[in-house]
Design an enzyme around this catalytic site. Sequence first.
Site, PDB file in Angstrom:
ATOM      1  N   ASP A   1       0.829  -1.215   0.000  1.00  0.00           N
ATOM      2  CA  ASP A   1       0.000   0.000   0.000  1.00  0.00           C
ATOM      3  C   ASP A   1       0.856   1.254   0.000  1.00  0.00           C
ATOM      4  O   ASP A   1       2.050   1.222   0.327  1.00  0.00           O
ATOM      5  CB  ASP A   1      -0.952   0.009   1.191  1.00  0.00           C
ATOM      6  CG  ASP A   1      -0.229  -0.121   2.524  1.00  0.00           C
ATOM      7  OD1 ASP A   1       0.777  -0.854   2.596  1.00  0.00           O
ATOM      8  OD2 ASP A   1      -0.665   0.505   3.506  1.00  0.00           O
TER       9      ASP A   1
ATOM     10  N   HIS B   1       7.948   8.617   4.489  1.00  0.00           N
ATOM     11  CA  HIS B   1       6.728   9.433   4.574  1.00  0.00           C
ATOM     12  C   HIS B   1       6.975  10.902   4.211  1.00  0.00           C
ATOM     13  O   HIS B   1       6.131  11.747   4.468  1.00  0.00           O
ATOM     14  CB  HIS B   1       6.081   9.341   5.967  1.00  0.00           C
ATOM     15  CG  HIS B   1       5.559   7.979   6.298  1.00  0.00           C
ATOM     16  ND1 HIS B   1       4.450   7.775   7.094  1.00  0.00           N
ATOM     17  CD2 HIS B   1       5.972   6.734   5.929  1.00  0.00           C
ATOM     18  CE1 HIS B   1       4.227   6.464   7.212  1.00  0.00           C
ATOM     19  NE2 HIS B   1       5.140   5.818   6.506  1.00  0.00           N
TER      20      HIS B   1
ATOM     21  N   GLU C   1      -0.685  -1.839   5.223  1.00  0.00           N
ATOM     22  CA  GLU C   1       0.213  -1.779   6.389  1.00  0.00           C
ATOM     23  C   GLU C   1       0.127  -0.428   7.074  1.00  0.00           C
ATOM     24  O   GLU C   1       0.290  -0.326   8.291  1.00  0.00           O
ATOM     25  CB  GLU C   1       1.655  -2.053   5.959  1.00  0.00           C
ATOM     26  CG  GLU C   1       2.642  -2.232   7.112  1.00  0.00           C
ATOM     27  CD  GLU C   1       3.092  -0.930   7.756  1.00  0.00           C
ATOM     28  OE1 GLU C   1       3.308  -0.908   8.986  1.00  0.00           O
ATOM     29  OE2 GLU C   1       3.240   0.074   7.028  1.00  0.00           O
ATOM     30  N   GLU C   2      -0.126   0.617   6.304  1.00  0.00           N
ATOM     31  CA  GLU C   2      -0.015   1.979   6.802  1.00  0.00           C
ATOM     32  C   GLU C   2      -1.190   2.440   7.662  1.00  0.00           C
ATOM     33  O   GLU C   2      -1.048   3.384   8.433  1.00  0.00           O
ATOM     34  CB  GLU C   2       0.141   2.963   5.627  1.00  0.00           C
ATOM     35  CG  GLU C   2       1.400   2.773   4.788  1.00  0.00           C
ATOM     36  CD  GLU C   2       2.665   3.225   5.498  1.00  0.00           C
ATOM     37  OE1 GLU C   2       2.576   3.667   6.658  1.00  0.00           O
ATOM     38  OE2 GLU C   2       3.742   3.127   4.890  1.00  0.00           O
TER      39      GLU C   2
END
Length: 391
Positions: free
Chosen positions: A80, A364, A138-139
């Site tokens: 993702d 990020h 996952e995020e």
Amino acid sequence: MSNTLVERLREKEDRMIEIRRYLHQHPELSFKEVETPKYIANFYKDKDCKVETNVGQNGVKVTIDSGKPGKTLAIRADFDALPIKEETGLPFASENEGVMHACGHDAHTAYMLILAETLIEMKDQFKGKVIVIHQPAEEMPPGGAQGMIKDGVLEGVDHVLGAHVMSTMEAGKVFYKEGFVQTGRAYFKLTVHGKGGHGSSPHMANDAIVAGANFVTTAQTVVSRRLSPFETGVVTIGSFDGKGQFNVIKDSIEIEGDVRALTDDTRDTIEKELTRLVEGLESTFGVTCDFEFNKDYPALYNNPEFTSYVADTIKNAGDNDIKGVEECEPQPPSEDFAFYAVELPSTFIYSGAAPEDGEIYPHHHPKFNISESSMLVAAEAVGTVVLDYLN
């Protein structure tokens, strides 16, 4: 056997990079992955393996069965992306506005696809099974791991191994840590209810902002005064919603925050202390409070015995593409691989991915990028462990 694996992976490195760049151009957000799992499943078309889709909603499970009795090792890669507008200027930058692979999950999927293909080609050379976990989401809590576990992705598995490319670590090296290696996290929301009024007459009101401001300040003492100096914990106030008129005393405000802790016990201590502060807030300021504390991901625990085995196996492989295998410090971010580690003795390692040129940006970040050589290193490291373990 390990040499054969490495040689084949080297031959396929260009394809690995091509796959990563395609995925980077077409990122999808957590729980909204539609095309990516189709791409992954299609990659395995006509290959000698079992492919299961819609595992844990959008996940893909691939079983590589040697046909010979033996152990079963699961290897996991997430796919993702994040709600970030890309600013890298790369020729293969995201084509989906406001969505970016800013954490390297495109690289994880690319290396895993090529590694899995190679293991399929070599399955007459090992015993047992390999389970390839292509995991979504996952995020974003609650994460994609729990859904895949619920759908049986770990049935019959002995251990789980995962790897993450890291832009802040030296390219060409593999890093590991026994024990707790990444923090667990939690989300909290506090709503403070006071009594609104005119700014000229505070005695006729009860200011929720004043009470909330006290909480923001006092919450920082949880880490500094309630945790042992040898414990790792962070309390972050990410949002204070008290917007109103300059001359009006607010009736209520909302505060949202983030908690990180290197052990689940530490996270529980922080929850207890924040709850106590909220109760004190009600008593001290005469307000009423609604407090919500949601535990997202547990702390990631690397099984010491299996981690030591993984590190030694990679060290002893004599792989010239891997410049070193080094122990690292625990990593502050959280990772939902931790859910696999709760179920089975597992290990999460890191492939250094600091770019060779230009500034290094953290995960990020809108300008996040990696050294693509980190994918080959990850594939070789994980693949070497797979072959050694199953034999």
